[in-house]
Design a protein around this motif. Structure first.
Motif, PDB file in Angstrom:
ATOM      1  N   GLN A  60     -77.291 -65.708 -76.761  1.00  0.00           N
ATOM      2  CA  GLN A  60     -77.717 -65.662 -78.121  1.00  0.00           C
ATOM      3  C   GLN A  60     -77.928 -66.662 -78.003  1.00  0.00           C
ATOM      4  OE1 GLN A  60     -74.465 -64.530 -80.651  1.00  0.00           O
ATOM      5  NE2 GLN A  60     -74.037 -62.607 -79.621  1.00  0.00           N
ATOM      6  N   SER A  61     -77.711 -67.856 -78.191  1.00  0.00           N
ATOM      7  CA  SER A  61     -79.139 -68.365 -78.129  1.00  0.00           C
ATOM      8  C   SER A  61     -80.624 -68.903 -77.296  1.00  0.00           C
ATOM      9  CB  SER A  61     -78.823 -70.096 -77.683  1.00  0.00           C
ATOM     10  OG  SER A  61     -77.510 -70.684 -78.343  1.00  0.00           O
ATOM     11  N   VAL A  62     -79.959 -68.066 -76.061  1.00  0.00           N
ATOM     12  CA  VAL A  62     -81.752 -68.303 -75.473  1.00  0.00           C
ATOM     13  C   VAL A  62     -82.347 -67.229 -75.812  1.00  0.00           C
ATOM     14  CG1 VAL A  62     -82.311 -67.390 -72.875  1.00  0.00           C
ATOM     15  CG2 VAL A  62     -80.431 -69.502 -73.256  1.00  0.00           C
ATOM     16  N   GLN A  63     -82.037 -66.434 -76.219  1.00  0.00           N
ATOM     17  CA  GLN A  63     -82.626 -65.496 -77.168  1.00  0.00           C
ATOM     18  C   GLN A  63     -83.383 -65.440 -78.549  1.00  0.00           C
ATOM     19  OE1 GLN A  63     -82.427 -62.610 -74.589  1.00  0.00           O
ATOM     20  NE2 GLN A  63     -82.871 -61.345 -76.277  1.00  0.00           N
ATOM     21  N   VAL A  92     -84.121 -68.512 -78.916  1.00  0.00           N
ATOM     22  CA  VAL A  92     -85.405 -69.363 -78.240  1.00  0.00           C
ATOM     23  C   VAL A  92     -86.663 -68.500 -77.959  1.00  0.00           C
ATOM     24  CG1 VAL A  92     -85.905 -70.741 -76.472  1.00  0.00           C
ATOM     25  CG2 VAL A  92     -84.276 -71.165 -77.838  1.00  0.00           C
ATOM     26  N   ASN A  93     -86.058 -67.229 -77.394  1.00  0.00           N
ATOM     27  CA  ASN A  93     -87.827 -66.160 -76.889  1.00  0.00           C
ATOM     28  C   ASN A  93     -87.660 -65.891 -78.288  1.00  0.00           C
ATOM     29  OD1 ASN A  93     -86.707 -66.758 -74.489  1.00  0.00           O
ATOM     30  ND2 ASN A  93     -85.183 -64.716 -73.454  1.00  0.00           N
ATOM     31  N   GLU A  94     -87.682 -65.257 -79.191  1.00  0.00           N
ATOM     32  CA  GLU A  94     -87.356 -65.015 -80.811  1.00  0.00           C
ATOM     33  C   GLU A  94     -88.680 -66.022 -81.263  1.00  0.00           C
ATOM     34  OE1 GLU A  94     -84.437 -64.125 -82.799  1.00  0.00           O
ATOM     35  OE2 GLU A  94     -83.424 -62.592 -81.320  1.00  0.00           O
ATOM     36  N   VAL A  95     -88.386 -67.121 -81.319  1.00  0.00           N
ATOM     37  CA  VAL A  95     -89.109 -69.044 -81.881  1.00  0.00           C
ATOM     38  C   VAL A  95     -90.836 -69.236 -80.870  1.00  0.00           C
ATOM     39  CG1 VAL A  95     -89.344 -70.862 -81.916  1.00  0.00           C
ATOM     40  CG2 VAL A  95     -87.318 -69.449 -83.125  1.00  0.00           C
ATOM     41  N   ALA A  96     -90.705 -68.963 -79.633  1.00  0.00           N
ATOM     42  CA  ALA A  96     -91.343 -68.360 -78.847  1.00  0.00           C
ATOM     43  C   ALA A  96     -92.463 -67.516 -79.389  1.00  0.00           C
ATOM     44  CB  ALA A  96     -91.477 -68.938 -77.798  1.00  0.00           C
ATOM     45  N   GLN A 101     -67.085 -64.300 -73.651  1.00  0.00           N
ATOM     46  CA  GLN A 101     -67.332 -64.773 -75.221  1.00  0.00           C
ATOM     47  C   GLN A 101     -68.140 -66.165 -74.834  1.00  0.00           C
ATOM     48  OE1 GLN A 101     -63.528 -65.786 -76.721  1.00  0.00           O
ATOM     49  NE2 GLN A 101     -62.898 -63.861 -77.000  1.00  0.00           N
ATOM     50  N   GLU A 102     -68.190 -67.376 -74.380  1.00  0.00           N
ATOM     51  CA  GLU A 102     -69.565 -68.571 -74.109  1.00  0.00           C
ATOM     52  C   GLU A 102     -70.703 -68.222 -73.627  1.00  0.00           C
ATOM     53  OE1 GLU A 102     -67.990 -70.966 -75.550  1.00  0.00           O
ATOM     54  OE2 GLU A 102     -66.311 -70.021 -75.855  1.00  0.00           O
ATOM     55  N   VAL A 103     -69.928 -67.406 -72.842  1.00  0.00           N
ATOM     56  CA  VAL A 103     -71.811 -67.072 -72.111  1.00  0.00           C
ATOM     57  C   VAL A 103     -72.614 -66.824 -73.157  1.00  0.00           C
ATOM     58  CG1 VAL A 103     -72.601 -65.376 -70.461  1.00  0.00           C
ATOM     59  CG2 VAL A 103     -70.627 -66.824 -69.713  1.00  0.00           C
TER      60      VAL A 103
END
Length: 286
Positions: free
Chosen positions: A60-63, A65-69, A53-55
């Motif tokens: 999702q947060s990393v995803q 970041v990828n979307e913003v980039a 659940q934590e992972v």
């Protein structure tokens, strides 16, 4: 997700031994058994499910970041976050947002309606880039730009004896049952100033936080209310009337943004649109 080392290897495009080594290392590193093999299949333990659940949140947060980039690389505008006083969320802001969306259809707009103290906090913590408030708000880290001239008005039941008067004076409202706001709020303080800060005035019988709640109370017959023009202009409240109050009390509508951190191009474009947006005959007066 796959319940299988071989399928996990295919999903991640790595070898099965690499998955086995990583699993063994992870269990050794954290000191927990994460999977049990039952009849040739791997099943996650309750501890593994809790960690997952934590992972997943991190993933999702990393995803994100990828979307913003990706947005930045492709020069898309991304998103616009703003906070506004509640009455503005039903009147002026929808018009400004519509004009903004017509000019920038790929930008996602987030609008939060907040009371004054929460609005300032959202700006300071950079949860939003732009704020629009109906009461004066000041902070050394924020720039407050006056954009509209607003006024206080009275809202009365259509059957009220004062409903036939075109203009009301504060003396007309003395002694009446008033739906108002706490004296600890900027809005409540402004209403008190309207009555000259005299003790016992106005006669507050119902205290609310939001102007549209005050109007609903008037509609139900609980008393009269004093609100800002933008809370009622252009809106239909059956069985109530709106009257100007003398002396006129000016409320400068302010647009707020940080003066210590740069704002996005999206925010700059929206602020320029807001400066030039007219609403039901009201326009920028500064």
């Amino acid at each position: 997700i796959t319940s299988s080392i071989s399928k996990a290897a295919q999903l991640l495009n790595v070898s099965q031994p690499a998955i086995s080594r990583l699993l063994s290392y992870t269990e050794s590193r954290i000191g927990l058994v994460l999977f049990e093999r039952i009849k040739g299949r791997l099943y996650p333990t309750p501890e593994a499910r809790r960690l997952f659940q934590e992972v997943e949140q991190v993933h999702q947060s990393v995803q994100r970041v990828n979307e913003v980039a990706s947005d930045l690389i492709e020069k898309r505008q991304g998103s616009l976050h703003m906070a506004v006083s509640p009455s503005l969320g039903q009147t002026l802001i929808p018009m400004a947002v519509t004009k903004f969306r017509q000019a920038f259809p790929d930008v996602k707009v987030y609008v939060r309606t907040l009371i004054s103290t929460d609005l300032v906090q959202a700006l300071l913590t950079q949860q939003v880039e732009v704020g629009v408030a109906i009461v004066p708000l000041t902070h050394p880290s924020l720039h407050a730009e006056p954009i509209y001239e607003n006024h206080l008005v009275a809202v009365l039941p259509a059957t009220h004896p004062l409903a036939d008067k075109e203009v009301l004076h504060t003396s007309d409202l003395e002694g009446l049952d008033l739906i108002g706001y706490g004296v600890d709020t900027p809005y409540g303080q402004m209403v008190q100033q309207l009555f000259g800060n005299r003790p016992g005035l106005p006669r507050l019988v119902v205290e609310v936080r939001l102007t549209h709640i005050a109007c609903a109370m008037v509609q139900a017959g609980a008393g009269i209310a004093i609100v800002d023009e933008l809370a009622v202009i252009g809106r239909v409240w059956p069985d109530v009337v709106v009257r100007p109050i003398k002396p006129r009390t000016k409320m400068s509508l302010h647009m707020l943004y940080s003066n210590v951190a740069p704002v996005s191009q999206s925010a700059k474009e929206f602020m320029q649109i807001l400066r030039t947006t007219e609403y039901r005959g009201m326009r920028t007066t500064f």
